[in-house]
Design a protein around this motif. Structure first.
Motif, PDB file in Angstrom:
ATOM      1  N   PHE A   8      21.717  -0.025   7.286  1.00  0.00           N
ATOM      2  CA  PHE A   8      20.301   0.278   7.079  1.00  0.00           C
ATOM      3  C   PHE A   8      20.095   1.755   6.822  1.00  0.00           C
ATOM      4  CE2 PHE A   8      20.580  -3.273  10.028  1.00  0.00           C
ATOM      5  CZ  PHE A   8      19.765  -4.207   9.409  1.00  0.00           C
ATOM      6  N   ARG A   9      19.137   2.032   5.961  1.00  0.00           N
ATOM      7  CA  ARG A   9      18.599   3.382   5.848  1.00  0.00           C
ATOM      8  C   ARG A   9      17.354   3.352   6.732  1.00  0.00           C
ATOM      9  NH1 ARG A   9      13.384   5.329   4.180  1.00  0.00           N
ATOM     10  NH2 ARG A   9      13.605   7.282   3.098  1.00  0.00           N
ATOM     11  N   ALA A  10      17.444   4.009   7.862  1.00  0.00           N
ATOM     12  CA  ALA A  10      16.369   3.917   8.862  1.00  0.00           C
ATOM     13  C   ALA A  10      15.294   4.945   8.530  1.00  0.00           C
ATOM     14  CB  ALA A  10      16.931   4.142  10.252  1.00  0.00           C
ATOM     15  N   ASP A  11      14.109   4.440   8.239  1.00  0.00           N
ATOM     16  CA  ASP A  11      12.987   5.247   7.763  1.00  0.00           C
ATOM     17  C   ASP A  11      12.325   6.008   8.913  1.00  0.00           C
ATOM     18  OD1 ASP A  11      11.015   5.674   5.484  1.00  0.00           O
ATOM     19  OD2 ASP A  11       9.653   4.832   6.978  1.00  0.00           O
ATOM     20  N   ALA A  12      12.008   7.248   8.667  1.00  0.00           N
ATOM     21  CA  ALA A  12      11.122   8.018   9.541  1.00  0.00           C
ATOM     22  C   ALA A  12      11.468   7.915  11.026  1.00  0.00           C
ATOM     23  CB  ALA A  12       9.674   7.547   9.306  1.00  0.00           C
ATOM     24  N   ASN A  39       9.302   2.762  12.415  1.00  0.00           N
ATOM     25  CA  ASN A  39       8.216   3.507  13.045  1.00  0.00           C
ATOM     26  C   ASN A  39       6.878   2.784  13.013  1.00  0.00           C
ATOM     27  OD1 ASN A  39       7.095   6.125  14.091  1.00  0.00           O
ATOM     28  ND2 ASN A  39       5.952   5.956  12.166  1.00  0.00           N
ATOM     29  N   HIS A  40       6.665   2.013  11.927  1.00  0.00           N
ATOM     30  CA  HIS A  40       5.332   1.423  11.749  1.00  0.00           C
ATOM     31  C   HIS A  40       5.436   0.095  11.017  1.00  0.00           C
ATOM     32  CE1 HIS A  40       6.342   4.397   8.584  1.00  0.00           C
ATOM     33  NE2 HIS A  40       6.096   3.374   7.793  1.00  0.00           N
ATOM     34  N   THR A  41       4.347  -0.653  11.034  1.00  0.00           N
ATOM     35  CA  THR A  41       4.258  -1.869  10.226  1.00  0.00           C
ATOM     36  C   THR A  41       3.078  -1.674   9.271  1.00  0.00           C
ATOM     37  OG1 THR A  41       2.643  -2.978  11.624  1.00  0.00           O
ATOM     38  CG2 THR A  41       4.969  -3.255  12.223  1.00  0.00           C
ATOM     39  N   ASP A 100       0.236   8.889  -7.079  1.00  0.00           N
ATOM     40  CA  ASP A 100       1.169   9.011  -5.955  1.00  0.00           C
ATOM     41  C   ASP A 100       2.603   9.197  -6.462  1.00  0.00           C
ATOM     42  OD1 ASP A 100       2.176   8.948  -3.358  1.00  0.00           O
ATOM     43  OD2 ASP A 100       1.167   7.135  -2.763  1.00  0.00           O
ATOM     44  N   ARG A 101       3.548   8.422  -5.898  1.00  0.00           N
ATOM     45  CA  ARG A 101       4.944   8.585  -6.316  1.00  0.00           C
ATOM     46  C   ARG A 101       5.370   7.550  -7.356  1.00  0.00           C
ATOM     47  NH1 ARG A 101       5.923   8.087  -0.181  1.00  0.00           N
ATOM     48  NH2 ARG A 101       4.017   6.943  -0.624  1.00  0.00           N
ATOM     49  N   ASN A 102       4.388   6.786  -7.847  1.00  0.00           N
ATOM     50  CA  ASN A 102       4.708   5.705  -8.785  1.00  0.00           C
ATOM     51  C   ASN A 102       5.330   6.196 -10.085  1.00  0.00           C
ATOM     52  OD1 ASN A 102       3.316   4.536  -6.766  1.00  0.00           O
ATOM     53  ND2 ASN A 102       1.902   3.377  -8.039  1.00  0.00           N
ATOM     54  N   ASN A 126      14.910  11.321  -5.266  1.00  0.00           N
ATOM     55  CA  ASN A 126      14.784   9.984  -4.697  1.00  0.00           C
ATOM     56  C   ASN A 126      13.432   9.414  -5.110  1.00  0.00           C
ATOM     57  OD1 ASN A 126      12.851  11.102  -2.993  1.00  0.00           O
ATOM     58  ND2 ASN A 126      14.219  11.218  -1.227  1.00  0.00           N
ATOM     59  N   HIS A 127      13.011   8.358  -4.433  1.00  0.00           N
ATOM     60  CA  HIS A 127      11.794   7.646  -4.822  1.00  0.00           C
ATOM     61  C   HIS A 127      10.519   8.368  -4.386  1.00  0.00           C
ATOM     62  CE1 HIS A 127      12.538   6.726  -0.667  1.00  0.00           C
ATOM     63  NE2 HIS A 127      11.303   6.248  -0.542  1.00  0.00           N
ATOM     64  N   ASP A 128      10.646   9.396  -3.559  1.00  0.00           N
ATOM     65  CA  ASP A 128       9.482  10.151  -3.102  1.00  0.00           C
ATOM     66  C   ASP A 128       9.326  11.413  -3.953  1.00  0.00           C
ATOM     67  OD1 ASP A 128       8.748   8.455  -0.994  1.00  0.00           O
ATOM     68  OD2 ASP A 128      10.226   9.367   0.337  1.00  0.00           O
ATOM     69  N   GLU A 129       8.335  12.219  -3.578  1.00  0.00           N
ATOM     70  CA  GLU A 129       8.249  13.522  -4.224  1.00  0.00           C
ATOM     71  C   GLU A 129       9.437  14.363  -3.774  1.00  0.00           C
ATOM     72  OE1 GLU A 129       6.470  12.378  -1.806  1.00  0.00           O
ATOM     73  OE2 GLU A 129       5.608  13.906  -0.486  1.00  0.00           O
ATOM     74  N   ILE A 184       1.652  14.187   7.945  1.00  0.00           N
ATOM     75  CA  ILE A 184       2.726  14.199   6.938  1.00  0.00           C
ATOM     76  C   ILE A 184       2.149  14.044   5.526  1.00  0.00           C
ATOM     77  CG2 ILE A 184       4.826  13.026   6.144  1.00  0.00           C
ATOM     78  CD1 ILE A 184       5.255  12.390   9.224  1.00  0.00           C
ATOM     79  N   PHE A 185       1.316  13.041   5.314  1.00  0.00           N
ATOM     80  CA  PHE A 185       0.718  12.860   3.985  1.00  0.00           C
ATOM     81  C   PHE A 185      -0.555  13.714   3.900  1.00  0.00           C
ATOM     82  CE2 PHE A 185       2.696   8.353   3.378  1.00  0.00           C
ATOM     83  CZ  PHE A 185       3.876   8.946   2.968  1.00  0.00           C
ATOM     84  N   VAL A 186      -0.352  15.016   3.790  1.00  0.00           N
ATOM     85  CA  VAL A 186      -1.495  15.931   3.888  1.00  0.00           C
ATOM     86  C   VAL A 186      -2.518  15.749   2.760  1.00  0.00           C
ATOM     87  CG1 VAL A 186      -0.472  17.800   5.253  1.00  0.00           C
ATOM     88  CG2 VAL A 186      -0.052  17.717   2.795  1.00  0.00           C
ATOM     89  N   CYS A 240      20.255   7.943   8.633  1.00  0.00           N
ATOM     90  CA  CYS A 240      19.045   8.498   9.244  1.00  0.00           C
ATOM     91  C   CYS A 240      18.173   9.248   8.236  1.00  0.00           C
ATOM     92  CB  CYS A 240      19.494   9.461  10.334  1.00  0.00           C
ATOM     93  SG  CYS A 240      18.276  10.621  10.911  1.00  0.00           S
ATOM     94  N   GLU A 241      16.895   8.888   8.189  1.00  0.00           N
ATOM     95  CA  GLU A 241      15.960   9.680   7.399  1.00  0.00           C
ATOM     96  C   GLU A 241      15.132  10.558   8.330  1.00  0.00           C
ATOM     97  OE1 GLU A 241      12.120  10.068   4.640  1.00  0.00           O
ATOM     98  OE2 GLU A 241      12.185   8.716   6.339  1.00  0.00           O
ATOM     99  N   ALA A 242      15.470  11.819   8.373  1.00  0.00           N
ATOM    100  CA  ALA A 242      14.692  12.790   9.152  1.00  0.00           C
ATOM    101  C   ALA A 242      14.603  14.038   8.287  1.00  0.00           C
ATOM    102  CB  ALA A 242      15.388  13.099  10.476  1.00  0.00           C
ATOM    103  N   LYS A 272       0.851  -1.205   0.000  1.00  0.00           N
ATOM    104  CA  LYS A 272       0.000   0.000   0.000  1.00  0.00           C
ATOM    105  C   LYS A 272       0.883   1.250   0.000  1.00  0.00           C
ATOM    106  CE  LYS A 272      -4.085  -1.842   0.063  1.00  0.00           C
ATOM    107  NZ  LYS A 272      -4.405  -2.748   1.153  1.00  0.00           N
ATOM    108  N   ASP A 273       2.105   1.084   0.529  1.00  0.00           N
ATOM    109  CA  ASP A 273       3.091   2.164   0.452  1.00  0.00           C
ATOM    110  C   ASP A 273       4.389   1.579  -0.108  1.00  0.00           C
ATOM    111  OD1 ASP A 273       4.551   4.464   0.649  1.00  0.00           O
ATOM    112  OD2 ASP A 273       4.593   4.539   2.837  1.00  0.00           O
ATOM    113  N   ASP A 274       4.225   0.812  -1.172  1.00  0.00           N
ATOM    114  CA  ASP A 274       5.357   0.248  -1.906  1.00  0.00           C
ATOM    115  C   ASP A 274       6.420  -0.411  -1.030  1.00  0.00           C
ATOM    116  OD1 ASP A 274       6.320  -0.452  -4.329  1.00  0.00           O
ATOM    117  OD2 ASP A 274       6.559   1.581  -5.079  1.00  0.00           O
ATOM    118  N   GLY A 275       5.985  -1.106   0.012  1.00  0.00           N
ATOM    119  CA  GLY A 275       6.927  -1.867   0.829  1.00  0.00           C
ATOM    120  C   GLY A 275       7.291  -1.182   2.128  1.00  0.00           C
ATOM    121  N   TYR A 276       6.947   0.099   2.269  1.00  0.00           N
ATOM    122  CA  TYR A 276       7.156   0.767   3.556  1.00  0.00           C
ATOM    123  C   TYR A 276       6.053   0.365   4.538  1.00  0.00           C
ATOM    124  CZ  TYR A 276      11.022   3.472   1.779  1.00  0.00           C
ATOM    125  OH  TYR A 276      12.236   3.837   1.270  1.00  0.00           O
ATOM    126  N   ASP A 277       5.226  -0.566   4.099  1.00  0.00           N
ATOM    127  CA  ASP A 277       4.206  -1.168   4.957  1.00  0.00           C
ATOM    128  C   ASP A 277       4.580  -2.651   5.050  1.00  0.00           C
ATOM    129  OD1 ASP A 277       3.750  -1.159   2.155  1.00  0.00           O
ATOM    130  OD2 ASP A 277       1.624  -1.633   2.391  1.00  0.00           O
TER     131      ASP A 277
END
Ligand code: NOJ
Length: 554
Positions: free
Chosen positions: A210-214, A105-107, A399-401, A319-322, A154-156, A254-256, A62-67
């Motif tokens: 690791f690239r640690a997300d969020a 941060n999430h699953t 989205d970002r696809n 990158n892969h996001d906006e 964040i995802f306004v 770190c991704e911040a 649903k979020d390209d693997g970030y889920d």
């Protein structure tokens, strides 16, 4: 692979790679790990040191693997754990390291932890608050959606609240991203322990980090914005200690998406992250080029605090996001949107969902100049897959696809990406950016292509440690349309000159005292003339020059 160089990341060139989009080895329409293995020679030839793989775990996507639905396995589209082991071995044999995304941060809401957490115990009375499932406490629940109101969304464009009602649990759960991504509860020691197990599992397998997300959002506290909390830093430091003790030489990135003053705390005293993305620099590269004025870049670097010696910034153009415009003012954002995203379809959240080449209307001079800045400003640069050949994007995709379409290897309709009839996403069929116009094979065969220029930029960057460890000193050359700076380290000195403007510029700059003999252009290998400590150059529109100053005596 040089195992002894524990600071390898300070001078590394990273390559961000979407496995699904890279190369399909089994003809099912999805790129996979075996496919990536077949392209390692390509990456080695390009000269990159470390691949960052976007999430490859089982996921409902649903979020390209970030889920993530399972932290200990590989999404079947990508292959198996054995394939991953083989990939690591083959990459390491070529001197290429691999880091993977770690979503702390999430699953996914499909993760068995969350599914168990939702359920009430049979003996629990309707509306009761004492669920039996030990997993209930893996997530953050509330009877109201009014807690933590200072936390931003964040995802306004998609989410109206950070709370979503779960009818099964009879409670709201907390999520900083999509509602299908419930946040883990770091106040629960069991969750904190799970993450260590996950790290151990992949590090034992051989990943280089690791690239640690969020990471800013791990803990929640009332009356705060729930970002960068002391508890979060304390936990991240524990992760770092664990990596250092058991897996020296592996890294945490770190991704911040925050101001450098705030991100600075994620380096700690060299005991938290090895690297952190420099988000605010990126839009300012675009801003400086649009305005033909170096001021935004200079300003943000002046705002950037000194970091511990063994740490490094990670810099990027796309990158892969906006393209995130969170770290600019409202006025600046409007200006960047107007210049780079005139069509509303190009905008997403607080950003721009376009690739590098289309952002610059495929102007080769601008693309190269942006790379010149990326590779000579402080930090370890990251290239986004496909941007080495100037791939385009697909605004029809949601989205970002649109910036995650199949890698264009050849000029065939399937771009040499896959033999399947149906692909995970269509190959670009845009007149300007279709594989017939933009592909790896053609660019490798053409010594004058963007690919060859980037290969050269990478190779040269790696030869000069001043570009990775040196400070930056701005040099006044009489016009802010030309960004001139010196990078120096251990007696090596480079002078980098970037014409940000669409017109030719003559620059006169004073050289550091004591320079008497040869200055060499390291891109062309030609000498640069100067007299009486003054360098006078004529630069074409968007031209850049990288000059090596002779070693200073004494
Ligand atoms: C940042 C990632 O880059 C983005 O792609 C993702 O959607 C969010 N984190 C949530 O995991």
């Amino acid at each position: 692979m040089e195992k002894t160089d524990s600071l390898w990341y300070k001078n590394a060139v990273f390559y961000e790679l979407y496995v699904r989009g890279f190369y399909d080895s089994n003809g099912d329409g999805h790129g996979d790990l075996r496919g990536l293995m077949q392209k390692l020679d390509y990456l080695q030839e390009l000269g990159v040191d470390c691949l960052w793989l976007l999430p490859i775990y089982p996921s409902p996507l649903k979020d390209d693997g970030y889920d993530i639905a399972d932290y200990y396995s590989i999404h079947p589209d990508y292959g198996s754990l054995d394939d991953f082991r083989a990939l690591l071995e083959a990459a390491h044999a070529r001197g290429i390291r691999i880091i993977m995304d770690l979503v702390l941060n999430h699953t996914s809401d499909q993760h068995p932890w969350f599914q168990a957490a939702r359920r009430r115990s049979p003996e629990q009375s309707e509306g009761g608050s004492d669920p039996a499932s030990p997993y209930r406490d893996y997530y953050v629940w509330s009877d109201t959606d009014q807690k933590y109101r200072q936390a931003r969304i964040i995802f306004v464009d998609t989410e109206k609240s950070n709370w979503t009602w779960d009818p099964v649990a009879g409670k709201y759960y907390w999520h900083r991203f999509y509602a299908c991504q419930p946040d883990l509860n770091y106040d629960n020691p069991a969750v904190r322990a799970e993450i260590f197990n996950i790290l151990r599992f992949w590090l034992d397998l051989g990943v280089d980090g690791f690239r640690a997300d969020a990471v800013p959002y791990l803990f929640e506290r009332e009356d705060t914005d729930c970002e960068n909390l002391p508890e979060t830093h304390a936990y991240l430091k524990q992760l770092r200690r664990f990596v250092d003790e058991h897996y020296p030489g592996r890294i945490l990135l770190c991704e911040a998406n925050q101001w450098p003053q705030d991100v600075r705390s994620y380096f700690g005293s060299g005991d938290e992250f090895h690297l952190a993305f420099h988000f605010p620099l990126m839009p300012r590269i675009f801003m400086a080029m649009q305005r033909a004025d170096l001021t935004p870049i200079k300003w943000v670097l002046e705002q950037t605090p000194v970091i511990p010696d063994e740490c490094q910034w990670c810099t990027f153009l796309r990158n892969h996001d906006e393209l995130s415009l969170e770290m600019v003012t409202e006025e600046e954002r409007q200006g960047l949107w107007q210049a780079y995203a005139p069509d509303p379809r190009m905008r997403l959240n607080l950003g721009i969902r376009r690739r590098l080449a289309p952002l610059f209307r495929d102007d080769r001079r601008k693309i190269e100049l942006a790379y010149s800045l990326l590779f000579t400003l402080p930090g370890s640069p990251i290239i986004y897959y496909g941007d080495e050949i100037g791939m385009g994007d697909d605004l029809q995709l949601p989205d970002r696809n649109g910036v995650r379409t199949p890698m264009q290897w050849e000029d065939s309709p399937d771009a040499g990406f896959s033999t399947a009839d149906i692909l995970y996403a269509p190959v670009l069929n845009d007149r300007q950016y279709c594989p017939q116009r933009v592909n790896v094979a053609a660019q490798r065969a053409d010594a004058g292509s963007l690919w060859h220029t980037l290969q050269k930029i990478i190779a040269i960057r790696k030869q000069y440690s001043a570009l990775s460890c040196g400070n930056i000193n701005w040099v006044d050359c009489g016009t802010s349309a030309v960004a001139v700076y010196q990078r120096a380290c251990k007696g090596e000195q480079l002078l980098v000159i970037n014409n940000l403007s669409a017109i030719s510029q003559t620059v006169d700059c004073s050289l550091p005292p004591g320079i008497t003999d040869g200055i060499r252009d390291i891109m062309t290998n030609q000498p640069a003339n100067f007299t009486d400590g003054q360098l006078s150059l004529m630069l074409r529109p968007y031209e850049y020059r990288w000059l090596l100053l002779p070693m200073q005596k004494g």
